[in-house]
Design an enzyme around this catalytic site. Structure first.
Site, PDB file in Angstrom:
ATOM      1  CG  ASN A 175       0.655 -31.919 -14.437  1.00 19.43           C
ATOM      2  OD1 ASN A 175       1.776 -32.659 -14.502  1.00 19.43           O
ATOM      3  ND2 ASN A 175      -0.408 -32.669 -13.883  1.00 19.43           N
ATOM      4  CB  CYS A 195       2.019 -37.622 -12.786  1.00 20.86           C
ATOM      5  SG  CYS A 195       1.006 -37.038 -14.054  1.00 20.86           S
ATOM      6  CG  HIS A 224       3.040 -35.191  -9.867  1.00 18.92           C
ATOM      7  ND1 HIS A 224       3.802 -34.598 -11.107  1.00 18.92           N
ATOM      8  CD2 HIS A 224       1.810 -35.104 -10.256  1.00 18.92           C
ATOM      9  CE1 HIS A 224       2.750 -34.306 -12.133  1.00 18.92           C
ATOM     10  NE2 HIS A 224       1.683 -34.726 -11.599  1.00 18.92           N
TER      11      HIS A 224
HETATM   12  O1  UT7 Z   1      -0.922 -35.017 -12.437  1.00 14.16           O
HETATM   13  C1  UT7 Z   1      -1.884 -35.737 -12.235  1.00 14.16           C
HETATM   14  C2  UT7 Z   1      -2.956 -35.350 -12.815  1.00 14.16           C
HETATM   15  N1  UT7 Z   1      -3.856 -34.263 -12.680  1.00 14.16           N
HETATM   16  C3  UT7 Z   1      -4.047 -33.661 -11.555  1.00 14.16           C
HETATM   17  O2  UT7 Z   1      -3.716 -34.053 -10.358  1.00 14.16           O
HETATM   18  C4  UT7 Z   1      -5.127 -32.606 -11.583  1.00 14.16           C
HETATM   19  C5  UT7 Z   1      -6.249 -32.683 -10.318  1.00 14.16           C
HETATM   20  N2  UT7 Z   1      -7.462 -32.149 -10.606  1.00 14.16           N
HETATM   21  C6  UT7 Z   1      -7.256 -30.848 -10.271  1.00 14.16           C
HETATM   22  O3  UT7 Z   1      -6.335 -30.092 -10.251  1.00 14.16           O
HETATM   23  C7  UT7 Z   1      -8.720 -30.068 -10.172  1.00 14.16           C
HETATM   24  O4  UT7 Z   1      -9.733 -30.713 -10.347  1.00 14.16           O
HETATM   25  C8  UT7 Z   1      -8.751 -29.121 -11.420  1.00 14.16           C
HETATM   26  C9  UT7 Z   1      -7.795 -27.925 -11.460  1.00 14.16           C
HETATM   27  C10 UT7 Z   1      -8.728 -29.867 -13.040  1.00 14.16           C
HETATM   28  C11 UT7 Z   1     -10.220 -28.281 -11.483  1.00 14.16           C
HETATM   29  O5  UT7 Z   1     -10.391 -27.720 -10.368  1.00 14.16           O
HETATM   30  P1  UT7 Z   1     -11.722 -27.886  -9.659  1.00 14.16           P
HETATM   31  O6  UT7 Z   1     -11.569 -26.928  -8.412  1.00 14.16           O
HETATM   32  O7  UT7 Z   1     -11.653 -29.404  -9.118  1.00 14.16           O
HETATM   33  O8  UT7 Z   1     -12.814 -27.411 -10.400  1.00 14.16           O
HETATM   34  P2  UT7 Z   1     -13.990 -28.005 -10.923  1.00 14.16           P
HETATM   35  O9  UT7 Z   1     -13.771 -29.323 -11.878  1.00 14.16           O
HETATM   36  O10 UT7 Z   1     -14.867 -28.377 -10.038  1.00 14.16           O
HETATM   37  O11 UT7 Z   1     -14.792 -26.975 -11.933  1.00 14.16           O
HETATM   38  C12 UT7 Z   1     -15.199 -25.984 -11.525  1.00 14.16           C
HETATM   39  C13 UT7 Z   1     -15.762 -25.140 -12.551  1.00 14.16           C
HETATM   40  C14 UT7 Z   1     -16.717 -25.742 -13.893  1.00 14.16           C
HETATM   41  O12 UT7 Z   1     -17.687 -25.136 -14.131  1.00 14.16           O
HETATM   42  P3  UT7 Z   1     -19.290 -25.486 -13.387  1.00 14.16           P
HETATM   43  O13 UT7 Z   1     -19.557 -26.666 -14.045  1.00 14.16           O
HETATM   44  O14 UT7 Z   1     -19.075 -25.479 -11.932  1.00 14.16           O
HETATM   45  O15 UT7 Z   1     -20.035 -24.267 -14.182  1.00 14.16           O
HETATM   46  C15 UT7 Z   1     -15.712 -25.925 -14.842  1.00 14.16           C
HETATM   47  O16 UT7 Z   1     -16.568 -26.049 -15.871  1.00 14.16           O
HETATM   48  O17 UT7 Z   1     -14.801 -24.197 -13.356  1.00 14.16           O
HETATM   49  C16 UT7 Z   1     -15.097 -24.554 -14.736  1.00 14.16           C
HETATM   50  N3  UT7 Z   1     -13.666 -24.727 -15.148  1.00 14.16           N
HETATM   51  C17 UT7 Z   1     -13.122 -23.451 -15.618  1.00 14.16           C
HETATM   52  N4  UT7 Z   1     -13.389 -22.192 -15.747  1.00 14.16           N
HETATM   53  C18 UT7 Z   1     -12.412 -21.104 -16.395  1.00 14.16           C
HETATM   54  C19 UT7 Z   1     -12.891 -25.809 -15.814  1.00 14.16           C
HETATM   55  N5  UT7 Z   1     -11.774 -25.484 -16.402  1.00 14.16           N
HETATM   56  C20 UT7 Z   1     -11.632 -24.049 -16.297  1.00 14.16           C
HETATM   57  C21 UT7 Z   1     -11.043 -23.049 -16.847  1.00 14.16           C
HETATM   58  N6  UT7 Z   1     -11.381 -21.813 -16.762  1.00 14.16           N
HETATM   59  N7  UT7 Z   1      -9.877 -23.259 -17.376  1.00 14.16           N
END
Ligand code: UT7
Length: 324
Positions: A281, A114, A251
Site C-alpha cells: 500500500n 490514499c 487503490h
Molecule cells: O489504504 C487504506 C488503508 N488501509 C487498508 O485499507 C487496510 C484495511 N485493512 C486490512 O487490510 C486488514 O484489516 C489487515 C490486513 C490490516 C488485517 O487483516 P485481518 O484479516 O482484518 O486481520 P485481523 O486484524 O482480524 O487480525 C487477525 C490476527 C490478529 O491476531 P489475534 O488477535 O486474532 O490473535 C493479529 O494480531 O492476525 C494478527 N496479525 C498478524 N499476524 C501475523 C496482525 N498482523 C499480523 C502480521 N503477522 N503482520
C-alpha cells in the site's frame, strides 16, 4: 465544446530497495504465509535516506513529461498528493516545480491519504476545465517507511514507498463519455472516522511526525463498500454501464479489498489492475503507480475506459472515470 484533461503521459518511480515478506519476518513476528493470505502483498519498496518524496516525484514526473513530449516549463500547475512531505513546509510540490525547471504557474500539495491522487486530479481537472491551466502535473507520492512503526506487525508489513503521476493537457471534447481524458471525478470525506487511520503525531499537536496507527478491520469494512458505491455513482452520473469499463484501477491496499470491490461491481478480476503484491500500500501513490504499471505492461490502451476508485484515512474516498 467541453474542455477535457487528456492524459498526455504517465510516469512512475519505485526506490531500488525491495523488502520481501521474509525480510519483514526478521523484524516482527510475522510470516510470508500470513502476509500473502491476508493482504496479497509479496514485496514492498523502501526509499533510502537520500530519497525524499520530492526526489521520487521528480523522477516519475520526468518519465511522464518525456511520454507527453513536454518539458517542466511547459507545465502550468503541479498538484502533489502526499501525507509524507519533504518538510512541514513549504509544499513538496514547490520542490518538484524547482526540480523540473518550471518557472511560472503554481504548485501545491493535497493531503487526503490514499484518496489523495483523486483529490489532486479533481483539482487539476477543474482548473483545466475553467481555462485556468492548459497543462498540469498530478503526482501521488509517499515515503511511508518514514512514518511506519517497524515494531508494529499490524501495520509495518502493509506499506511501501513510491511515486506515480500523470501529465494532463487541455483538449476540446464533445462533452460525451466518448471524449478522451478525465470524464469526471467524485470525492468524499467523513472526518468522524479520522481516529480509525491516522498518524500518532503532527506539528500542531506534539511536534512529531508520528507513526501510522490503524483500526484495520474498521477500514477494511468500509473500503470495499465505499469504493463500490462511489464507482456505481460515477458511472450512473456519466451514463456509462459497468460493461463499458475496460479496466478497474483501484487503490491498492489489500487484494481482498480489490476482490470484494470487483465482486460488488460484477467486474471480473481479469479487468482489474492489481499491483498490491508488488508495491504494497503506497497510499496516494498507489492509483497512479497501478495506472503506470497497466500502461507499461501494455494492458491499458488508448481510448479505453478506466474506473479509478480509492478510499483511505479521513475517511476519504472517491472515484475517477477516465477515457485513456
Ligand atoms: O489504504 C487504506 C488503508 N488501509 C487498508 O485499507 C487496510 C484495511 N485493512 C486490512 O487490510 C486488514 O484489516 C489487515 C490486513 C490490516 C488485517 O487483516 P485481518 O484479516 O482484518 O486481520 P485481523 O486484524 O482480524 O487480525 C487477525 C490476527 C490478529 O491476531 P489475534 O488477535 O486474532 O490473535 C493479529 O494480531 O492476525 C494478527 N496479525 C498478524 N499476524 C501475523 C496482525 N498482523 C499480523 C502480521 N503477522 N503482520
Amino acid at each position: 465544446m467541453t474542455l477535457r484533461s487528456r492524459i498526455a503521459g504517465v510516469g512512475s518511480f519505485l526506490p531500488e530497495h525491495v523488502s520481501t515478506n521474509d525480510d519483514m519476518a526478521k523484524i516482527v513476528d510475522t510470516s510470508d504465509e500470513w502476509i500473502v493470505e491476508r493482504t496479497g502483498i509479496h514485496v514492498r519498496h523502501f526509499a533510502d535516506e537520500n530519497t525524499s518524496s520530492s526526489v521520487m516525484a521528480i523522477k516519475a514526473a520526468e518519465q511522464a513529461l518525456k511520454a507527453a513530449n513536454m518539458t517542466g516549463d511547459d507545465l502550468d500547475m503541479i498538484v502533489v498528493a502526499t501525507i509524507t512531505p519533504d518538510k512541514t513546509f513549504p509544499s513538496t510540490a514547490v520542490y518538484v516545480q524547482a526540480g523540473l525547471g518550471m518557472k511560472h504557474g503554481y504548485a501545491f500539495d493535497v493531503s487526503a491519504a490514499c484518496s489523495g491522487f483523486l483529490y489532486a486530479l479533481r483539482a487539476a481537472d477543474n482548473a483545466i476545465r475553467l481555462g485556468q491551466a492548459k497543462t498540469a502535473l498530478v503526482v501521488g507520492v509517499e515515503t511511508l517507511s518514514r512514518i511506519t512503526d517497524f515494531k508494529d506487525r499490524n501495520t509495518c508489513v502493509l506499506f511501501g514507498d513510491g511515486a506515480g503521476c500523470v501529465v494532463l493537457r487541455a483538449e476540446e471534447g464533445d462533452g460525451t463519455s466518448a471524449d478522451r481524458g478525465v470524464l469526471d471525478t467524485l470525492i468524499y470525506s467523513d472526518g468522524g472516522y479520522a481516529p480509525d487511520l491516522c498518524a500518532t503525531g503532527g506539528p500542531s499537536t506534539n511536534h512529531d511526525v508520528g507513526y501510522i496507527t490503524m483500526n484495520g478491520r474498521e477500514v477494511f469494512r468500509h473500503a470495499a463498500v465505499n469504493m463500490a458505491e462511489v464507482s456505481v455513482e460515477i458511472l450512473e452520473k456519466n451514463g456509462v454501464g459497468l460493461d463499458d469499463v475496460d479496466w478497474l484501477v483501484p487503490h491498492q491496499a489489500n487484494i481482498r479489498i480489490l476482490e470484494a470491490t470487483a465482486k460488488r461491481l460484477n467486474i471480473p478480476m481479469e479487468k482489474v489492475i492489481s499491483t498490491v503484491g508488488l508495491h504494497a500500500n503506497t497510499s496516494a501513490a498507489s492509483i497512479p503507480l497501478a495506472l503506470a504499471h497497466g500502461v507499461q505492461e501494455g494492458k491499458i490502451k488508448a481510448g479505453q475506459l478506466l474506473l479509478l476508485p480509492g478510499m483511505g484515512a479521513g475517511f476519504t474516498w472517491g472515484a475517477s472515470l477516465i477515457r485513456f
